[in-house]
Enzyme design. Structure first.
Site, PDB file in Angstrom:
ATOM      1  N   LEU A  30       0.697  -1.328  -0.257  1.00 19.36           N
ATOM      2  CA  LEU A  30      -0.024  -0.195   0.081  1.00 19.36           C
ATOM      3  C   LEU A  30       0.927   1.122   0.003  1.00 19.36           C
ATOM      4  CD1 LEU A  30      -2.748  -0.945   2.606  1.00 19.36           C
ATOM      5  CD2 LEU A  30      -2.937  -1.356   0.147  1.00 19.36           C
ATOM      6  N   HIS A  34      -3.400   4.218  -2.632  1.00 20.70           N
ATOM      7  CA  HIS A  34      -4.246   3.313  -1.940  1.00 20.70           C
ATOM      8  C   HIS A  34      -5.017   4.069  -0.752  1.00 20.70           C
ATOM      9  CE1 HIS A  34      -1.387   0.223  -3.589  1.00 20.70           C
ATOM     10  NE2 HIS A  34      -2.612  -0.223  -4.130  1.00 20.70           N
TER      11      HIS A  34
HETATM   12  P1  AMP Z   1      -3.449  -2.421  -7.008  1.00 26.07           P
HETATM   13  O1  AMP Z   1      -3.093  -2.723  -5.556  1.00 26.07           O
HETATM   14  O2  AMP Z   1      -2.252  -1.806  -7.938  1.00 26.07           O
HETATM   15  O3  AMP Z   1      -4.192  -3.420  -7.725  1.00 26.07           O
HETATM   16  O4  AMP Z   1      -4.322  -1.047  -7.021  1.00 26.07           O
HETATM   17  C1  AMP Z   1      -5.630  -1.213  -5.970  1.00 26.07           C
HETATM   18  C2  AMP Z   1      -6.392   0.024  -6.341  1.00 26.07           C
HETATM   19  O5  AMP Z   1      -5.601   1.185  -6.012  1.00 26.07           O
HETATM   20  C3  AMP Z   1      -6.679   0.226  -7.795  1.00 26.07           C
HETATM   21  O6  AMP Z   1      -8.013   0.594  -7.841  1.00 26.07           O
HETATM   22  C4  AMP Z   1      -5.936   1.225  -8.504  1.00 26.07           C
HETATM   23  O7  AMP Z   1      -6.242   1.797  -9.522  1.00 26.07           O
HETATM   24  C5  AMP Z   1      -5.651   2.045  -7.127  1.00 26.07           C
HETATM   25  N1  AMP Z   1      -4.422   2.965  -7.314  1.00 26.07           N
HETATM   26  C6  AMP Z   1      -3.100   2.363  -7.575  1.00 26.07           C
HETATM   27  N2  AMP Z   1      -2.232   3.560  -7.751  1.00 26.07           N
HETATM   28  C7  AMP Z   1      -2.753   4.476  -7.452  1.00 26.07           C
HETATM   29  C8  AMP Z   1      -2.589   6.073  -7.504  1.00 26.07           C
HETATM   30  N3  AMP Z   1      -1.405   6.272  -7.770  1.00 26.07           N
HETATM   31  N4  AMP Z   1      -3.541   7.054  -7.526  1.00 26.07           N
HETATM   32  C9  AMP Z   1      -5.044   6.483  -7.416  1.00 26.07           C
HETATM   33  N5  AMP Z   1      -5.194   5.007  -7.198  1.00 26.07           N
HETATM   34  C10 AMP Z   1      -4.558   4.134  -7.279  1.00 26.07           C
END
Ligand code: AMP
Length: 256
Positions: A30, A34
């Site tokens: 995270l 996140h």
């Molecule tokens: P992940 O753990 O990479 O699968 O991401 C989980 C959620 O966090 C997904 O909905 C991603 O789009 C969101 N997320 C990841 N990086 C960012 C960021 N820099 N800004 C906003 N949301 C993010």
């Protein structure tokens, strides 16, 4: 904050809840991106004190990784994740195992055959089948009222929104703007795999996506800087890129 590690534990907790659930699915490692989803989920709740419990899931979903090395190298920071979740006011951290989520060994899956075929879907075959399948499974287990997804993965956000609508699921999908470093680099769990030089250079992805007049100009600028380009295209009023740097694949998109 409760930590529930199996579907049966989750069901046991869930059946006694009357308040609606605000759900943030992640793969862990995270960061502030996140956290921004969690804060949004939390503040939606505080807007109406009658409602809302925040559920965060952490599950590194193997079926969405087309590259076994990418899966093997995916960062894991469990203790820091628990700390961040707690500080963000998460009510339940749900961290299931593969065998729990895929009792069918992935014989059944969700398949989308249009918008999942371009951008990340074109170069990562099967990626969105894996994403949509795990999101569908998690939604069935968690039964949320609202779920929060980042615009950083814009194609994913759109495909999830359309899946929810296609299957008449009564869940509101909330898109959350991309959180960036002060350099402009979009926060990503994969950034931690870059050297300090690579991370510094990666800021040019956002810069050229945002400031170039055309996709060709942006591609040329990034190629000159030594990036390998997976795709750089415009769709739905946005400009999207996936590029490799130091063997790490990074994605970003901006409104144009
Ligand atoms: P992940 O753990 O990479 O699968 O991401 C989980 C959620 O966090 C997904 O909905 C991603 O789009 C969101 N997320 C990841 N990086 C960012 C960021 N820099 N800004 C906003 N949301 C993010």
């Amino acid at each position: 904050m409760k930590i529930l590690r199996s579907i049966s534990e989750f069901h046991q907790w869930r059946q006694n809840q009357v308040k609606p659930i605000h759900f943030v699915p992640t793969m862990g490692a995270l960061h502030e991106g996140h956290r921004s989803l969690l804060m949004r989920a939390k503040s939606d709740h505080e807007a109406n004190p009658e409602q809302g419990l925040v559920v965060l899931s952490i599950f590194v979903n193997p079926t969405q990784f087309n590259d076994p090395n990418d899966l093997k190298n995916y960062p894991s920071t469990w203790d820091a994740d628990v700390e961040m979740a707690q500080a963000a006011g998460v009510d339940v951290l749900f961290a299931p195992q593969f065998s729990d989520i895929y009792p069918d060994q992935y014989r059944y899956f969700i398949s989308e055959n249009h918008w999942s075929q371009i951008l990340c879907g074109a170069t990562r075959p099967g990626h969105f089948n894996g994403v949509l399948t795990v999101v569908m499974k998690l939604m069935q287990i968690v039964q949320p009222k609202k779920a929060y997804f980042g615009e950083k993965d814009y194609q994913q956000l759109m495909l999830v929104q359309q899946m929810i609508s296609a299957f008449f699921m009564n869940i509101e999908i909330v898109g959350v703007p991309t959180v960036r470093e002060s350099s402009g680099l979009a926060l990503s769990s994969r950034n931690t795999r870059l050297s300090p030089e690579g991370r510094d250079k990666a800021r040019w992805i956002y810069y050229h996506l945002k400031n170039s007049k055309t996709t060709n100009e942006a591609s040329e600028k990034l190629l000159q800087l030594g990036f390998q380009i997976d795709y750089l295209e415009e769709h739905w009023g946005r400009r999207f890129a996936a590029v490799f740097i130091e063997g790490v694949r990074l994605i970003d998109n901006v409104a144009i």
